[in-house]
Design a protein around this motif. Structure first.
Motif, PDB file in Angstrom:
ATOM      1  N   GLY A  54     -26.817  36.014 -60.000  1.00 49.30           N
ATOM      2  CA  GLY A  54     -27.061  36.044 -58.563  1.00 49.30           C
ATOM      3  C   GLY A  54     -27.169  34.699 -57.859  1.00 49.30           C
ATOM      4  N   ARG A  55     -26.753  33.615 -58.553  1.00 50.67           N
ATOM      5  CA  ARG A  55     -26.795  32.265 -57.947  1.00 50.67           C
ATOM      6  C   ARG A  55     -28.151  31.918 -57.345  1.00 50.67           C
ATOM      7  N   ALA A  56     -28.177  31.284 -56.158  1.00 46.64           N
ATOM      8  CA  ALA A  56     -29.422  30.692 -55.651  1.00 46.64           C
ATOM      9  C   ALA A  56     -30.474  31.744 -55.266  1.00 46.64           C
TER      10      ALA A  56
ATOM     11  N   ASN B 125     -17.855  36.402 -45.427  1.00 41.57           N
ATOM     12  CA  ASN B 125     -18.475  37.031 -46.594  1.00 41.57           C
ATOM     13  C   ASN B 125     -18.752  36.093 -47.778  1.00 41.57           C
ATOM     14  N   ASN B 126     -17.817  35.254 -48.120  1.00 32.93           N
ATOM     15  CA  ASN B 126     -18.027  34.233 -49.163  1.00 32.93           C
ATOM     16  C   ASN B 126     -16.954  33.156 -49.010  1.00 32.93           C
ATOM     17  N   ASN B 127     -17.030  32.143 -49.871  1.00 37.48           N
ATOM     18  CA  ASN B 127     -16.091  31.047 -49.708  1.00 37.48           C
ATOM     19  C   ASN B 127     -14.662  31.467 -50.062  1.00 37.48           C
ATOM     20  N   ALA B 128     -14.526  32.422 -50.983  1.00 41.45           N
ATOM     21  CA  ALA B 128     -13.184  32.918 -51.307  1.00 41.45           C
ATOM     22  C   ALA B 128     -12.547  33.515 -50.037  1.00 41.45           C
ATOM     23  N   ALA B 129     -13.348  34.255 -49.277  1.00 42.43           N
ATOM     24  CA  ALA B 129     -12.865  34.825 -48.018  1.00 42.43           C
ATOM     25  C   ALA B 129     -12.524  33.722 -47.021  1.00 42.43           C
TER      26      ALA B 129
ATOM     27  N   VAL C 131      -8.698  20.629 -52.617  1.00 40.86           N
ATOM     28  CA  VAL C 131      -9.675  21.531 -53.246  1.00 40.86           C
ATOM     29  C   VAL C 131     -10.548  20.752 -54.213  1.00 40.86           C
ATOM     30  N   HIS C 132     -11.846  20.966 -54.111  1.00 39.27           N
ATOM     31  CA  HIS C 132     -12.789  20.308 -55.010  1.00 39.27           C
ATOM     32  C   HIS C 132     -12.685  20.966 -56.383  1.00 39.27           C
ATOM     33  N   PRO C 133     -12.300  20.201 -57.417  1.00 37.27           N
ATOM     34  CA  PRO C 133     -12.185  20.806 -58.754  1.00 37.27           C
ATOM     35  C   PRO C 133     -13.579  21.066 -59.314  1.00 37.27           C
ATOM     36  N   SER C 134     -14.153  22.179 -58.887  1.00 41.54           N
ATOM     37  CA  SER C 134     -15.568  22.440 -59.131  1.00 41.54           C
ATOM     38  C   SER C 134     -15.979  22.417 -60.592  1.00 41.54           C
ATOM     39  N   ASN C 135     -15.142  23.045 -61.429  1.00 39.39           N
ATOM     40  CA  ASN C 135     -15.641  23.321 -62.774  1.00 39.39           C
ATOM     41  C   ASN C 135     -14.904  22.576 -63.883  1.00 39.39           C
TER      42      ASN C 135
ATOM     43  N   GLN D  80     -10.276  21.092 -46.342  1.00 38.52           N
ATOM     44  CA  GLN D  80     -10.872  20.858 -47.657  1.00 38.52           C
ATOM     45  C   GLN D  80     -11.731  22.044 -48.081  1.00 38.52           C
ATOM     46  N   ASP D  81     -11.427  22.596 -49.261  1.00 35.86           N
ATOM     47  CA  ASP D  81     -12.299  23.608 -49.870  1.00 35.86           C
ATOM     48  C   ASP D  81     -13.248  22.834 -50.769  1.00 35.86           C
ATOM     49  N   LEU D  82     -14.488  22.731 -50.314  1.00 33.76           N
ATOM     50  CA  LEU D  82     -15.470  21.876 -50.985  1.00 33.76           C
ATOM     51  C   LEU D  82     -16.208  22.610 -52.106  1.00 33.76           C
ATOM     52  N   GLY D  83     -16.024  23.911 -52.203  1.00 27.99           N
ATOM     53  CA  GLY D  83     -16.692  24.652 -53.278  1.00 27.99           C
ATOM     54  C   GLY D  83     -18.178  24.801 -53.017  1.00 27.99           C
ATOM     55  N   SER D  84     -18.942  23.931 -53.652  1.00 29.67           N
ATOM     56  CA  SER D  84     -20.392  24.048 -53.547  1.00 29.67           C
ATOM     57  C   SER D  84     -20.937  23.544 -52.214  1.00 29.67           C
TER      58      SER D  84
ATOM     59  N   PHE E 111     -17.220  26.019 -47.621  1.00 27.83           N
ATOM     60  CA  PHE E 111     -18.081  25.961 -48.813  1.00 27.83           C
ATOM     61  C   PHE E 111     -18.912  27.236 -48.928  1.00 27.83           C
ATOM     62  N   SER E 112     -19.527  27.408 -50.094  1.00 27.10           N
ATOM     63  CA  SER E 112     -20.299  28.622 -50.369  1.00 27.10           C
ATOM     64  C   SER E 112     -21.709  28.545 -49.801  1.00 27.10           C
ATOM     65  N   GLY E 113     -22.253  29.719 -49.452  1.00 28.13           N
ATOM     66  CA  GLY E 113     -23.638  29.764 -48.970  1.00 28.13           C
ATOM     67  C   GLY E 113     -24.649  29.824 -50.097  1.00 28.13           C
ATOM     68  N   ASP E 114     -24.202  30.328 -51.267  1.00 30.87           N
ATOM     69  CA  ASP E 114     -25.184  30.563 -52.335  1.00 30.87           C
ATOM     70  C   ASP E 114     -25.025  29.639 -53.538  1.00 30.87           C
ATOM     71  N   LYS E 115     -24.311  28.541 -53.344  1.00 31.05           N
ATOM     72  CA  LYS E 115     -24.289  27.538 -54.414  1.00 31.05           C
ATOM     73  C   LYS E 115     -25.376  26.506 -54.064  1.00 31.05           C
ATOM     74  N   LEU E 116     -25.024  25.227 -53.994  1.00 28.15           N
ATOM     75  CA  LEU E 116     -26.073  24.229 -53.764  1.00 28.15           C
ATOM     76  C   LEU E 116     -26.802  24.402 -52.433  1.00 28.15           C
TER      77      LEU E 116
HETATM   78  C1  PLP Z   1     -17.053  28.638 -55.856  1.00 25.01           C
HETATM   79  C2  PLP Z   1     -15.800  28.201 -55.262  1.00 25.01           C
HETATM   80  C3  PLP Z   1     -15.036  29.071 -54.461  1.00 25.01           C
HETATM   81  C4  PLP Z   1     -15.441  30.502 -54.245  1.00 25.01           C
HETATM   82  O1  PLP Z   1     -16.632  30.565 -53.530  1.00 25.01           O
HETATM   83  P1  PLP Z   1     -17.438  31.964 -53.448  1.00 25.01           P
HETATM   84  O2  PLP Z   1     -18.516  31.681 -52.463  1.00 25.01           O
HETATM   85  O3  PLP Z   1     -17.930  32.218 -54.830  1.00 25.01           O
HETATM   86  O4  PLP Z   1     -16.487  32.999 -52.994  1.00 25.01           O
HETATM   87  C5  PLP Z   1     -13.883  28.597 -53.898  1.00 25.01           C
HETATM   88  N1  PLP Z   1     -13.487  27.333 -54.103  1.00 25.01           N
HETATM   89  C6  PLP Z   1     -14.182  26.462 -54.861  1.00 25.01           C
HETATM   90  C7  PLP Z   1     -13.669  25.073 -55.045  1.00 25.01           C
HETATM   91  C8  PLP Z   1     -15.375  26.870 -55.468  1.00 25.01           C
HETATM   92  O5  PLP Z   1     -16.064  26.014 -56.230  1.00 25.01           O
END
Ligand code: PLP
Length: 464
Positions: free
Chosen positions: A94-96, A149-153, A223-227, A255-259, A289-294
Motif C-alpha cells: 500500500g505504499r505511503a 487516479n495515479n501517475n500511470a494515468a 522518464v526518470h529510470p526509477s528502479n 518529464q515523468d518524474l516517477g516518485s 509524479f505519484s501521490g503515494d511514493k515519496l
Molecule cells: C511509479 C512510476 C510510475 C507509475 O506511477 P503510479 O503512481 O504507480 O501509477 C510511472 N513512471 C515512473 C517513472 C514511476 O516511477
C-alpha cells in the motif's frame, strides 16, 4: 477407513453444538454452514488419504476448527498488516501510510457532503482540482496543476492529449518498465502516440534528439529510470539541455518524474532524489509524479506545468475515466498542506519520518522488541539484533540501501521460511524479510506506536 468415515460428525450435528449455535447469533448463517461443511470435507479428505485417526474427529476439535474458520471468514480481505520489511514505499503493502492530518481530513470528507465540485462563493459547479492546484503551484513553482487516479494515468493522459497520432521522442535508456505491467512503449501505444526512440541504452546525445525532430514530433519525453541504473560508459541529456532544444523547436518537454519528491532529502542524510521544483525550474513544460511514493499521500497522479497545456489535458474526454476520487483528493490536500509548514513535514509525514529515522532510534526500538519477545528463547528461538541495509522502495532512490536495524529470529529445528509463514499468519499479519536463514524484522517501517502490536503478534504467531 470405513469406520473413520462413519464416525465423521454430520453437518447438522455440528450446527446443533451450543458453541456453534452461539456463533449463529453473531455471524450470518451461510458463513457458519459453509465453514462447518469445509472443515468436515477436509477431514473426509484426510481420512481417504489415510492421514486421520479418531482424535482428529472428536467433536470438540471439529467445533474449535469451525470457530477458527468462521472468524477467519469474517475478517475483511483488505486488512492492516505490520510492515517489517524495511521497505518504506512497499507497493504491495500500500505504499505511503497517511499522516494523522490526512486521515482526519479523509474521515471528515467521507462522513458527509463536501465542496468536491462546488464553488462556495458563487454557489455554482466548481472543479475538483481547485482544492490542490494552488497548493501544488505554490510548492513546485509551476503555473498550473491537476491530478488524476495515479501517475500511470497521468502519463497516458499527457501522451494522449499532446501526442495522439504524433511522434514522441525518448532516449533508449529511458524506455522503462516500472512493474505492474507499466511499460513506456506500451503506454505510448495505448495513448495513440508514436514512439520515436533515440540514442542507445547507455549513451544518448543532444544531437540524437535534434536529428529526430521533424514535422511529426509532438513531444519530447524524459522518464526518470526509477528502479534501475545504467552505470559505466554512460551519457544522458539533462532536462535543461532538452528544454533548450524544446524552446528552439517549439516542442513541449514532458518529464515523468516517477516518485517526485517535494523536499531535498540530502540534509537528512538520505541520498539525492530529484525534486519536482528542480524540474519546473529547469523549464519542463509538464512534470508528472505519484501521490503515494515519496510525496506520502494516497494513490494519485499529479501533473504540473504550463497553464495552457494543463487546460488542454483537463479538457481531454479521457480525463473523465481517469479522475481522482474525493477520498484520495482529501488525503492529497491535507498532505500538501503539511509541506507548507517547512521542516514540520519530516515529523508529521510517516514516509518522510521513517526514511529519516536515525539508526540509534531504530536500535532503541529493536531493544524494546527483543525485550517483549524474550520468552520465545525458552522455546528454542535465537533472538538477535543486527545492523543491516534495506531499500526505500517505490521506485524511489533506486539501488540505494539505507542503514537499518533488524531484530533477527531463527530456530535450530524450524526453518526461517516456516517462521516467516507463521508470522504472516498471525493477527495482525507480520510481513518480514528472510536473509541468511534468519527472519529479519526491520525496525525502519515499524513505528514507535506499533511496537506493542508487533510484539503481541510475533508472540501469538510463534506460540504453539
Ligand atoms: C511509479 C512510476 C510510475 C507509475 O506511477 P503510479 O503512481 O504507480 O501509477 C510511472 N513512471 C515512473 C517513472 C514511476 O516511477
Amino acid at each position: 477407513m470405513k469406520r473413520l468415515l462413519k464416525s465423521l460428525p454430520k453437518v447438522d450435528k455440528v450446527l446443533l453444538h451450543p458453541e456453534i449455535k452461539r456463533l449463529l447469533e453473531r455471524f450470518p448463517r451461510w458463513m457458519v454452514v459453509e465453514s462447518v461443511r469445509e472443515v468436515i470435507a477436509e477431514k473426509r479428505e484426510r481420512i481417504l488419504k489415510g492421514e486421520a485417526d479418531e482424535r482428529l474427529l472428536e467433536i470438540e476439535r471439529v467445533v474449535a476448527q469451525c470457530i477458527e474458520r468462521i472468524e477467519e471468514k469474517s475478517l475483511p480481505s483488505l486488512r492492516k498488516v505490520l510492515n517489517a520489511t524495511g521497505v518504506v514505499l512497499h507497493t504491495n503493502l500500500g505504499r505511503a501510510p497517511l499522516s494523522q492530518e490526512a486521515i482526519e481530513h479523509v474521515v471528515s470528507v467521507a462522513k458527509g457532503y463536501s465542496t468536491l465540485e462546488y464553488n462556495l462563493e458563487e454557489g455554482k459547479r466548481g472543479l475538483r482540482y481547485t482544492h490542490v492546484s494552488e497548493l501544488l503551484c505554490r510548492l513546485t513553482g509551476a503555473e498550473d496543476a491537476m491530478v488524476v487516479n495515479n501517475n500511470a494515468a497521468a502519463v497516458l493522459l499527457v501522451l494522449n492529449t499532446l501526442a495522439k497520432g504524433r511522434e514522441v521522442v525518448i532516449s533508449r535508456g529511458e524506455l522503462v518498465e516500472i512493474g505492474g505491467s507499466f511499460r513506456i512503449p506500451e503506454v505510448m501505444s495505448w495513448a495513440g502516440a508514436i514512439l520515436h526512440e533515440v540514442g542507445t541504452t547507455n549513451r544518448t546525445h543532444l544531437k540524437d534528439y535534434r536529428n529526430a525532430i521533424g514535422p511529426e514530433t509532438g513531444l519530447l519525453l524524459k522518464v526518470h529510470p526509477s528502479n534501475y541504473r545504467v552505470m559505466g560508459f554512460v551519457e544522458e541529456v539533462s532536462l535543461k539541455e532538452l528544454v533548450g532544444l524544446g524552446r528552439e523547436t517549439g516542442i513541449p518537454i514532458y518529464q515523468d518524474l516517477g516518485s517526485g519528491s517535494l523536499v531535498d532529502m540530502r540534509h537528512k542524510g538520505v541520498p539525492y532524489e530529484p525534486t519536482v521544483q528542480e524540474s519546473v525550474r529547469a523549464g519542463a513544460d509538464l512534470v508528472s509524479f505519484s501521490g503515494d511514493k515519496l510525496l506520502g499521500a494516497g494513490q494519485a497522479g499529479v501533473i504540473v506545468g504550463r497553464r495552457e497545456l494543463i487546460e488542454k489535458i483537463r479538457r481531454n474526454p479521457l480525463n473523465r475515466a481517469l479522475r481522482i476520487g474525493k477520498l484520495t483528493l482529501a488525503a492529497l490536500e491535507a498532505t500538501l498542506r503539511l509541506y507548507l509548514e517547512g521542516e514540520g513535514v519530516w515529523e508529521k509525514l510517516p514516509a518522510l519520518k521513517m526514511i529519516s529515522t536515525p539508526v540509534e532510534e531504530l536500535m532503541a526500538r529493536a531493544s524494546q522488541v527483543v525485550e517483549g519477545i524474550r520468552e520465545l528463547a525458552k522455546k528454542g528461538f535465537v533472538i538477535g539484533i543486527e545492523k543491516q541495509h534495506s531499500a526505500v522502495g517505490g521506485g524511489a532512490l533506486p539501488l540505494v540501501e539505507m542503514p537499518t536495524v533488524s531484530v533477527t529470529l531463527s530456530h535450530e529445528s524450524v526453518m526461517a521460511s516456516e517462521i516467516e509463514a507463521r508470522l504472516r499468519a498471525s493477527h495482525p499479519p507480520v510481513i518480514s524479510r528472510v536473509q541468511e536463514d534468519k527472519v529479519c524484522l526491520d525496525m525502519r517501517t515499524i513505528s514507535e506506536a506499533e511496537i506493542d502490536t508487533l510484539v503481541g503478534s510475533v508472540l501469538r504467531g510463534l506460540h504453539q
